[in-house]
Design an enzyme around this catalytic site. Structure first.
Site, PDB file in Angstrom:
ATOM      1  N   ASP A   1      17.149  58.030  60.483  1.00  0.00           N
ATOM      2  CA  ASP A   1      17.486  56.628  60.282  1.00  0.00           C
ATOM      3  C   ASP A   1      18.777  56.531  59.475  1.00  0.00           C
ATOM      4  O   ASP A   1      18.911  57.154  58.414  1.00  0.00           O
ATOM      5  CB  ASP A   1      16.321  55.968  59.534  1.00  0.00           C
TER       6      ASP A   1
ATOM      7  N   ASP B   1      21.142  49.420  69.455  1.00  0.00           N
ATOM      8  CA  ASP B   1      19.963  48.790  70.058  1.00  0.00           C
ATOM      9  C   ASP B   1      20.083  47.281  69.904  1.00  0.00           C
ATOM     10  O   ASP B   1      20.208  46.765  68.789  1.00  0.00           O
ATOM     11  CB  ASP B   1      18.701  49.296  69.347  1.00  0.00           C
TER      12      ASP B   1
END
Length: 229
Positions: A114, A137
């Site tokens: 992440d 995304d």
């Protein structure tokens, strides 16, 4: 008394869909991760880029390198700067490492995980020359927009990591996300837009397979290039 560390609300900005590794992906990890991989945990503090890359050079951070098509090509064309690519999908990382090996790149390292903890705890203020966020995304449902990486809080964090004059370059093929990006970046006083609205696609950003797919679907491509004041 030292200042307390800012508290961040950690919401995942990627939708992790675990795919199945092919044998070539497993082989690439076993052989190439020791060369290109960055093993880092948030409790380890700031990354020493000079130690990581073996030299002192400007550093670029690419968030979401996908299959590495753009990262490898841009790293090859810009060997005077070092590139730290961030990606969660092992298949994409394996592809990027294969591409890097084929091009003989020495200015690339990859972090699997992440990006947000890395932004908050892993990178020293003012130590980045450029941040790239290409086709993140899109989280298309409105109730999920809070998961998009380009949010006011995150771009403020990114501004703190850029040197004065450093670049934040975003690209997307989702029109409403492009509008959000433009609104958020324009509202942040730390940044200055290099264009009137959206920027022309720079020649140094290659057109990737993902981008060609968007064009084929009749989606417009939006580039946003802002500099740190």
């Amino acid at each position: 008394m030292p200042d307390e560390e800012p508290q961040h609300r950690h919401i995942l900005t990627f939708n992790f869909r675990q795919g199945r590794n092919k044998p070539r992906h497993d082989e690439a990890f076993a052989r190439l991760w020791p060369r290109y991989g960055l093993d880092w945990e948030p409790d380890e503090g700031r990354i020493d880029f000079a130690k990581l890359f073996g030299r002192t050079a400007p550093v670029i951070l690419e968030i979401g390198s996908g299959n590495g098509e753009a990262a490898a090509a841009m790293g090859d064309a810009d060997r005077d700067r070092d590139l730290l690519a961030v990606e969660v999908y092992p298949q994409g990382i394996a592809d990027l490492m294969d591409r890097a090996e084929a091009r003989g790149l020495t200015n690339l390292r990859i972090y699997q995980g992440d990006a947000l903890p890395l932004l908050w705890k892993g990178i020293a203020p003012g130590s980045l020359d450029e941040i790239r966020v290409y086709f993140p995304d899109p989280w298309p449902k409105k109730r999920h927009h809070k998961r998009r990486i380009i949010q006011a809080e995150h771009v403020t964090t990114m501004a703190g990591l850029l040197r004065p004059g450093g670049v934040l370059h975003c690209a997307t093929d989702i029109a409403d996300y492009a509008e959000q990006m433009l609104e958020v970046l324009t509202a942040d006083a730390a940044y200055e837009n290099t264009a009137e609205g959206y920027a022309p696609r720079p020649d140094h950003r290659p057109v990737t397979k993902f981008e060609r797919r968007g064009v084929k679907a009749d989606r417009e491509i939006f580039d946003l290039i802002f500099t740190k004041r």
